[in-house]
Design a protein around this motif. Structure first.
Motif, mmCIF file in Angstrom:
data_model
loop_
_atom_site.group_PDB
_atom_site.id
_atom_site.type_symbol
_atom_site.label_atom_id
_atom_site.label_comp_id
_atom_site.label_asym_id
_atom_site.label_seq_id
_atom_site.Cartn_x
_atom_site.Cartn_y
_atom_site.Cartn_z
ATOM 1 N N PHE A 43 38.994 47.483 52.214
ATOM 2 C CA PHE A 43 38.175 48.776 52.290
ATOM 3 C C PHE A 43 36.513 48.022 52.898
ATOM 4 C CE2 PHE A 43 38.128 46.634 48.138
ATOM 5 C CZ PHE A 43 36.171 46.304 47.662
ATOM 6 N N THR A 44 35.403 48.685 52.961
ATOM 7 C CA THR A 44 33.906 48.205 52.980
ATOM 8 C C THR A 44 33.309 49.641 52.507
ATOM 9 O OG1 THR A 44 34.536 47.240 54.717
ATOM 10 C CG2 THR A 44 31.787 47.894 54.337
ATOM 11 N N LEU A 45 32.879 49.280 51.306
ATOM 12 C CA LEU A 45 31.750 50.145 50.933
ATOM 13 C C LEU A 45 30.325 49.802 50.810
ATOM 14 C CD1 LEU A 45 33.676 50.487 46.726
ATOM 15 C CD2 LEU A 45 33.201 52.113 49.159
ATOM 16 N N PRO A 46 29.361 51.040 50.775
ATOM 17 C CA PRO A 46 27.996 50.518 50.934
ATOM 18 C C PRO A 46 27.275 50.214 49.426
ATOM 19 C CG PRO A 46 28.186 53.142 50.378
ATOM 20 C CD PRO A 46 29.563 52.535 50.758
ATOM 21 N N PRO A 47 26.240 49.754 49.645
ATOM 22 C CA PRO A 47 25.425 49.666 47.631
ATOM 23 C C PRO A 47 25.129 50.175 47.305
ATOM 24 C CG PRO A 47 24.716 49.171 49.718
ATOM 25 C CD PRO A 47 25.463 49.447 50.435
ATOM 26 N N ILE A 48 24.995 50.427 46.113
ATOM 27 C CA ILE A 48 24.689 50.963 44.728
ATOM 28 C C ILE A 48 23.175 51.323 45.558
ATOM 29 C CG2 ILE A 48 25.942 51.086 43.424
ATOM 30 C CD1 ILE A 48 24.548 50.079 41.543
ATOM 31 N N SER A 57 36.638 44.562 51.060
ATOM 32 C CA SER A 57 38.082 43.888 50.245
ATOM 33 C C SER A 57 37.169 42.159 50.633
ATOM 34 C CB SER A 57 39.259 44.323 50.981
ATOM 35 O OG SER A 57 38.488 44.088 52.284
ATOM 36 N N GLU A 58 36.470 41.696 51.767
ATOM 37 C CA GLU A 58 36.802 40.473 52.009
ATOM 38 C C GLU A 58 35.900 39.458 51.155
ATOM 39 O OE1 GLU A 58 37.738 38.472 54.802
ATOM 40 O OE2 GLU A 58 39.349 39.941 54.817
ATOM 41 N N ASP A 59 35.133 39.915 50.396
ATOM 42 C CA ASP A 59 34.000 39.290 48.946
ATOM 43 C C ASP A 59 35.269 38.792 48.606
ATOM 44 O OD1 ASP A 59 31.842 39.851 50.553
ATOM 45 O OD2 ASP A 59 32.024 42.106 50.032
ATOM 46 N N LYS A 61 37.823 37.427 48.543
ATOM 47 C CA LYS A 61 38.703 36.350 48.877
ATOM 48 C C LYS A 61 38.155 34.652 48.501
ATOM 49 C CE LYS A 61 41.306 38.522 52.074
ATOM 50 N NZ LYS A 61 41.618 38.854 53.590
ATOM 51 N N GLY A 62 38.657 33.632 47.785
ATOM 52 C CA GLY A 62 37.961 32.604 47.738
ATOM 53 C C GLY A 62 38.093 32.285 47.048
ATOM 54 N N GLU A 63 37.943 33.203 45.814
ATOM 55 C CA GLU A 63 37.671 32.504 44.496
ATOM 56 C C GLU A 63 38.759 33.507 43.288
ATOM 57 O OE1 GLU A 63 33.591 32.291 43.629
ATOM 58 O OE2 GLU A 63 33.408 34.034 44.181
ATOM 59 N N VAL A 64 39.170 33.214 42.359
ATOM 60 C CA VAL A 64 39.535 34.008 41.803
ATOM 61 C C VAL A 64 38.186 34.799 41.437
ATOM 62 C CG1 VAL A 64 41.035 33.981 39.236
ATOM 63 C CG2 VAL A 64 41.351 32.231 40.973
ATOM 64 N N SER A 65 38.885 36.190 40.681
ATOM 65 C CA SER A 65 37.549 37.415 40.719
ATOM 66 C C SER A 65 38.579 38.506 39.497
ATOM 67 C CB SER A 65 36.554 37.322 41.130
ATOM 68 O OG SER A 65 37.550 38.430 42.340
ATOM 69 N N LEU A 66 37.425 39.083 38.858
ATOM 70 C CA LEU A 66 37.073 40.150 38.455
ATOM 71 C C LEU A 66 36.690 41.422 39.280
ATOM 72 C CD1 LEU A 66 36.657 39.864 34.847
ATOM 73 C CD2 LEU A 66 38.403 39.615 35.532
ATOM 74 N N LEU A 67 36.955 42.678 39.443
ATOM 75 C CA LEU A 67 37.194 43.397 40.235
ATOM 76 C C LEU A 67 37.293 44.935 39.466
ATOM 77 C CD1 LEU A 67 36.050 45.355 42.566
ATOM 78 C CD2 LEU A 67 38.777 46.076 43.405
ATOM 79 N N ASN A 68 36.280 45.202 38.633
ATOM 80 C CA ASN A 68 35.876 46.158 38.146
ATOM 81 C C ASN A 68 35.595 47.391 38.432
ATOM 82 O OD1 ASN A 68 33.319 46.829 34.619
ATOM 83 N ND2 ASN A 68 35.027 46.369 34.620
ATOM 84 N N ILE A 69 36.044 47.974 37.651
ATOM 85 C CA ILE A 69 35.560 50.376 38.545
ATOM 86 C C ILE A 69 34.490 50.494 37.012
ATOM 87 C CG2 ILE A 69 36.533 51.995 39.030
ATOM 88 C CD1 ILE A 69 37.608 50.143 40.899
ATOM 89 N N TRP A 70 33.184 51.292 37.112
ATOM 90 C CA TRP A 70 32.561 51.689 36.528
ATOM 91 C C TRP A 70 31.711 52.702 36.679
ATOM 92 C CZ3 TRP A 70 26.921 51.676 36.741
ATOM 93 C CH2 TRP A 70 26.656 50.561 37.402
ATOM 94 N N GLY A 71 31.731 53.461 35.935
ATOM 95 C CA GLY A 71 30.824 55.232 36.541
ATOM 96 C C GLY A 71 29.856 54.651 35.254
#
Length: 176
Positions: A43-48, A57-59, A61-71
């Motif tokens: 995916f590729t999403l624009p900034p807020i 999705s490329e961001d 990769k390269g390190e262990v990370s969290l992806l948090n869905i919020w609103g």
């Protein structure tokens, strides 16, 4: 043969009773994810609004990370936000965010009040990436390994206990 007619229903009843008892030990709030051990969907999403970079999705990769869905509309997101800030302030793991279904400017206003723990934030107003991730409600958090593979999913607000007992140990293991 007559005894079989008596014992068979008893054995079936005991088996069903055991099966139901096992079901009571399961946590109905924990949803399995079909994406565990699969790559994050591309995916590729624009900034807020007010941010320069979005998120792809490329961001992840390269390190262990969290992806948090919020609103900004999400009440449980407010409950978990102090913990996300603590994780950010102690530099424990990078956190990426997907702002879901917010009107323009709402996510930015929310972060001005609550502060920003995210390394990058993507705007998924239409909810397409959320569908690809199988998200049913916010907040939801994924642990992503260095290769961009989803290793863990938690639905709901992360608590200190979940962080300490499940997520942070997994992060440490994935870093080895």
């Amino acid at each position: 043969m007559k005894q079989l007619g008596f014992y068979l229903p008893v054995v079936i009843f005991i088996g069903l009773l055991g099966y139901m008892a096992y079901g009571l030990t399961l946590d109905p709030s924990r949803l399995p994810s079909a994406l565990i051990n699969d790559p994050v969907p591309e995916f590729t999403l624009p900034p807020i609004e007010g941010f320069i970079e979005g998120l792809s999705s490329e961001d992840l990769k390269g390190e262990v990370s969290l992806l948090n869905i919020w609103g900004s509309w999400c009440e449980p997101c407010k409950d978990e936000h102090p913990l996300l800030m603590e994780i950010f302030e102690n530099d424990l793991v990078p956190i990426y965010g997907i702002n879901w279904k917010d009107l323009p400017g709402q996510g930015t206003k929310w972060l001005e009040v609550w502060e920003n723990p995210f390394k990058k934030i993507g705007n998924d107003f239409e909810g397409r990436v959320i569908i690809d991730l199988g998200v049913s409600a916010a907040p939801e958090t994924f642990v992503i390994d260095r290769q961009g593979i989803i290793r863990f999913r938690f639905e709901g607000a992360i608590t200190e206990k979940v962080w300490r007992e499940e997520i942070f140990p997994l992060i440490l293991e994935l870093r080895k």
